[in-house]
Design a protein around this motif. Structure first.
Motif, PDB file in Angstrom:
ATOM      1  N   ASN A  92      -4.960  -0.759  -1.849  1.00  0.00           N
ATOM      2  CA  ASN A  92      -3.998   0.023  -2.628  1.00  0.00           C
ATOM      3  C   ASN A  92      -4.709   0.839  -3.705  1.00  0.00           C
ATOM      4  O   ASN A  92      -4.196   1.045  -4.811  1.00  0.00           O
ATOM      5  CB  ASN A  92      -2.934  -0.874  -3.280  1.00  0.00           C
ATOM      6  N   ASN A 157      -2.559  -2.538 -10.005  1.00  0.00           N
ATOM      7  CA  ASN A 157      -2.132  -1.943  -8.731  1.00  0.00           C
ATOM      8  C   ASN A 157      -2.906  -2.454  -7.526  1.00  0.00           C
ATOM      9  O   ASN A 157      -2.491  -2.227  -6.383  1.00  0.00           O
ATOM     10  CB  ASN A 157      -2.265  -0.417  -8.796  1.00  0.00           C
ATOM     11  N   VAL A 223      -0.549   4.757   0.639  1.00  0.00           N
ATOM     12  CA  VAL A 223      -0.767   4.361  -0.757  1.00  0.00           C
ATOM     13  C   VAL A 223       0.079   5.240  -1.677  1.00  0.00           C
ATOM     14  O   VAL A 223       0.732   4.754  -2.609  1.00  0.00           O
ATOM     15  CB  VAL A 223      -2.264   4.469  -1.121  1.00  0.00           C
ATOM     16  N   LYS A 232       5.083  -2.456  -4.546  1.00  0.00           N
ATOM     17  CA  LYS A 232       3.726  -2.987  -4.536  1.00  0.00           C
ATOM     18  C   LYS A 232       3.668  -4.139  -3.535  1.00  0.00           C
ATOM     19  O   LYS A 232       4.350  -5.154  -3.701  1.00  0.00           O
ATOM     20  CB  LYS A 232       3.294  -3.482  -5.914  1.00  0.00           C
TER      21      LYS A 232
END
Length: 350
Positions: A92, A157, A223, A232
């Protein structure tokens, strides 16, 4: 397909190592402020300030990972970059830099390496990454390529393989099995060519699967999509070694089990028809074949409304408690244990 130039070839010996590096990389420009110093010194210098750095490396060997009898060098250069960027996106993260090292035998003139690097340059431009270094040397075993990809992300993230929980949904991007079936078509045509060098195969009906083998695309867009959707993943991995192997990696790292539903696995119609032509079971191909470079990830069930109906994403199963194990739920509702049948680089390959 790209054709070799017919003009006189330039031997690499004429340029020398540093002359070769300078020649092949002279047209690469710096795009990222984090690239403090690129090619031209003993090491590159990167400055990511308050972001985390992610790094991944892959090695590609002629005769094991690619066959130059049907893989154009420009396509190989492009694919070489994709293989590594996919690993960065599986975290990610945003890919920012690459290094490429190559070893080649004396059968490769300068013009061949120019073709290879033109593919690298195209990938770098499209995916917005800087080429910041590498190495070149000679080889007596054909061509070997080592690629390192570097990326950045905010700590909050980054997604690892170990965050999946029981009842999380298992989500796959795109479709799978196409790269493997494209390889089967190319291998078949290679054998035909050996028998009849004048044959001129028509691959138009296989264009999708052949392109998936020769020119795959890493899923940078996913992404970006997940960020836009404010989703997420709890765990993520890329599909490079086969769906079954990657699912088991997620299960092992996250300490969970899984139910994968056969009828939910996304297959392109060309894959299904080509499997029928080759008399290969399409589910076996989906589970065991690699090189699709799609992303496999898990999300909390409450995130489902955000991804529902998105054409890029397919829910193919859900995670379970570890003691339930990892299973394929077949179309007739049989429960079959998932085994790791993906690509093994140390196995014997014909």
């Amino acid at each position: 397909m790209l054709e070799d130039k017919n003009n006189e070839k330039t031997s690499l010996e004429q340029l020398g190592e540093f002359g070769l590096i300078e020649h092949l990389t002279k047209d690469f420009s710096i795009q990222h402020s984090s690239t403090f110093k690129g090619i031209g010194d003993d090491a590159a210098v990167l400055d990511f300030k308050d972001k985390k750095t992610v790094v991944s490396t892959d090695l590609l060997v002629e005769g094991v990972h690619f066959d130059l009898s049907y893989v154009p060098l420009k396509h190989l250069g492009y694919k070489t970059v994709m293989v590594n960027l996919s690993d960065i996106y599986a975290m990610n993260a945003t890919a920012t830099q690459i290094t490429i090292s190559i070893a080649v035998s004396n059968r490769f003139p300068l013009e061949a390496l120019e073709e290879f690097y033109s593919g690298v340059a195209l990938a770098a431009k499209i995916y917005n990454v800087d080429l910041i270094g590498g190495d070149t040397t000679s080889s007596n075993k054909g061509m070997l390529i080592s690629v390192t990809a570097i990326g950045e992300a905010n700590e909050e993230n980054i997604v690892y393989r170990n965050g999946a929980k029981a009842n999380d949904l298992l989500v796959l991007t795109g479709d799978i099995g196409a790269a493997y079936m494209g390889l089967q078509v190319l291998e078949r045509e290679k054998e035909v060519f050996k028998v009849n060098p004048n044959s001129n195969p028509d691959l138009s009906m296989y264009s999708y699967i052949v392109e998936r083998q020769l020119k795959p695309e890493a899923r940078k867009d996913i992404v970006e999509l997940l960020e836009k959707l404010e989703v997420k993943p709890t765990a993520m991995i890329d599909i490079s070694d086969g769906l079954s192997s990657e699912i088991l990696h997620l299960c092992k790292n996250s300490d969970v089990g899984c139910n994968l539903y056969e009828d939910k696995i996304p297959l392109d119609p060309t894959v299904i028809s080509t499997c029928e032509e080759f008399k290969i079971d399409s589910t076996t191909v989906a589970l065991s074949s690699g090189e699709d470079y799609e992303l496999l990830f898990t999300i909390d069930q409450k995130e489902f409304p955000k991804i529902k109906g998105n054409p890029n994403l397919t829910v193919i199963g859900h995670m379970t408690e570890k003691n339930e194990g990892a299973h394929l739920i077949s179309r007739n509702n049989s429960k079959i244990p998932i085994t790791a049948q993906g690509w093994n680089s140390f196995a014997k390959h014909n």
